[in-house]
Design a protein around this motif. Structure first.
Motif, short mmCIF file in Angstrom:
data_model
loop_
_atom_site.label_atom_id
_atom_site.label_comp_id
_atom_site.label_asym_id
_atom_site.label_seq_id
_atom_site.Cartn_x
_atom_site.Cartn_y
_atom_site.Cartn_z
N GLN A 23 0.81 -1.20 0.00
CA GLN A 23 0.00 0.00 0.00
C GLN A 23 0.86 1.27 0.00
OE1 GLN A 23 -2.56 -0.40 3.41
NE2 GLN A 23 -2.98 -2.55 2.98
N THR A 24 2.17 1.12 0.00
CA THR A 24 3.08 2.26 0.04
C THR A 24 3.63 2.52 -1.36
OG1 THR A 24 3.73 1.67 2.28
CG2 THR A 24 5.18 3.19 1.09
N PRO A 25 3.36 3.69 -1.93
CA PRO A 25 3.89 3.98 -3.27
C PRO A 25 5.42 3.94 -3.29
CG PRO A 25 2.23 5.59 -2.61
CD PRO A 25 2.56 4.80 -1.38
N THR A 58 10.21 2.50 0.00
CA THR A 58 11.03 1.88 -1.04
C THR A 58 11.35 2.93 -2.10
OG1 THR A 58 9.92 -0.25 -0.69
CG2 THR A 58 11.15 0.00 -2.74
N VAL A 59 12.58 2.90 -2.59
CA VAL A 59 12.99 3.86 -3.62
C VAL A 59 13.53 3.11 -4.83
CG1 VAL A 59 14.42 5.86 -4.19
CG2 VAL A 59 13.61 5.55 -1.84
N ASP A 60 13.03 3.44 -6.01
CA ASP A 60 13.56 2.92 -7.27
C ASP A 60 14.46 3.99 -7.89
OD1 ASP A 60 12.31 0.52 -7.11
OD2 ASP A 60 11.00 0.79 -8.84
N SER A 117 19.73 -4.47 7.57
CA SER A 117 18.51 -4.99 6.93
C SER A 117 18.16 -4.27 5.64
CB SER A 117 17.33 -4.90 7.90
OG SER A 117 17.55 -5.68 9.06
N ALA A 118 19.03 -3.37 5.18
CA ALA A 118 18.77 -2.63 3.94
C ALA A 118 19.50 -3.31 2.78
CB ALA A 118 19.23 -1.18 4.07
N VAL A 139 15.84 0.05 -3.60
CA VAL A 139 16.39 0.02 -2.24
C VAL A 139 15.24 -0.15 -1.25
CG1 VAL A 139 17.74 1.28 -0.53
CG2 VAL A 139 18.29 1.52 -2.96
N TYR A 140 15.41 -1.06 -0.29
CA TYR A 140 14.31 -1.39 0.62
C TYR A 140 14.88 -1.97 1.92
CZ TYR A 140 15.50 -6.06 -1.03
OH TYR A 140 16.19 -7.22 -1.34
#
Length: 231
Positions: free
Chosen positions: A23-25, A51-53, A74-75, A112-113
């Motif tokens: 649910q997070t863009p 999250t970043v693309d 954890s990243a 990245v997450y």
């Protein structure tokens, strides 16, 4: 409780179990290389399910390197090819560095997450992500065309953790199938370097067995067929 009520209760429970990441863009950010440079470093922060693309334009045959330095254990990052949700590199399995030859032209995404357990706790990660793409595609066989393997023992060394992903990329191009149809085994060290045995599922053409070879410095050598019909 009758079956209707049981079905409704199960549906409600399933809906509540959907991870927040769904649910997070996802934030998109294009990587800009400085004039005359082939690499760039971006600094960022993510928290929880953020999250970043990072979008990187590249052409088939070019080599890409990505490394992540972060305050969180954890990243991680994944690498996704153009127009696909199927990662060609999964950092949570292979580590914090990717080196590979690119099979397709277009926009690659470096995602990245945080791992789900850390995201659930609302942890934060500060990171530096470095992305490098070589200046021109590799030459084709005999004609300098893009997308073919480089010369024997050429290119940057590949870490042992990244060798399976690199091998899948090279084999998928050689056998003309998507990386999902490539299976690789573990990295085996030998006197001359390292090898990885694998197979390519070509559908009606059968299963082709191969071996990826790397020299003693970790540089890619070739994909060698190890059965008669694997050529």
């Amino acid at each position: 409780m009758n079956w209707k009520h049981g079905t409704i209760a199960a549906a409600v429970a399933a809906a509540a179990a959907i991870p927040a990441v769904a649910q997070t863009p996802i934030k998109n950010e294009r990587v800009q290389f400085p004039r005359g440079a082939s690499s760039a470093t971006v600094r960022g922060t993510i928290r929880g399910y953020e999250t970043v693309d990072y979008i990187v334009g590249a052409r088939a045959g070019q080599s890409m390197s990505v490394s992540l330095k972060t305050t969180s254990k954890s990243a991680y990052f994944n690498v996704l090819p153009p127009r696909s949700q199927e990662a060609v590199f999964n950092g949570s399995l292979a580590g914090g560095r990717f080196d590979g030859r690119l099979q397709y032209s277009g926009d690659y995404r470096v995602r990245v997450y945080l791992m789900r357990n850390a995201a659930r706790r609302g942890e934060r990660a500060i990171y530096n992500l470095t992305v490098a793409v070589n200046s021109r595609p590799g030459g084709g066989p005999g004609n300098g065309g893009p997308g073919a393997p480089g010369p024997i023992r050429s290119g940057a060394p590949v870490s042992s953790g990244n060798m399976p992903a690199f091998c899948r990329g090279e084999a998928s191009r050689q056998y003309g199938v998507r990386p999902a149809y490539i299976t690789t085994g573990r990295v085996v060290a030998n006197r001359g370097g390292s090898v990885i045995d694998g197979s390519a599922d070509q559908g009606r053409n059968g299963i082709k067995r191969f071996r990826c070879r790397f020299d003693g410095r970790g540089r890619f050598i070739d994909v060698m067929a190890i059965n008669r019909d694997g050529v």
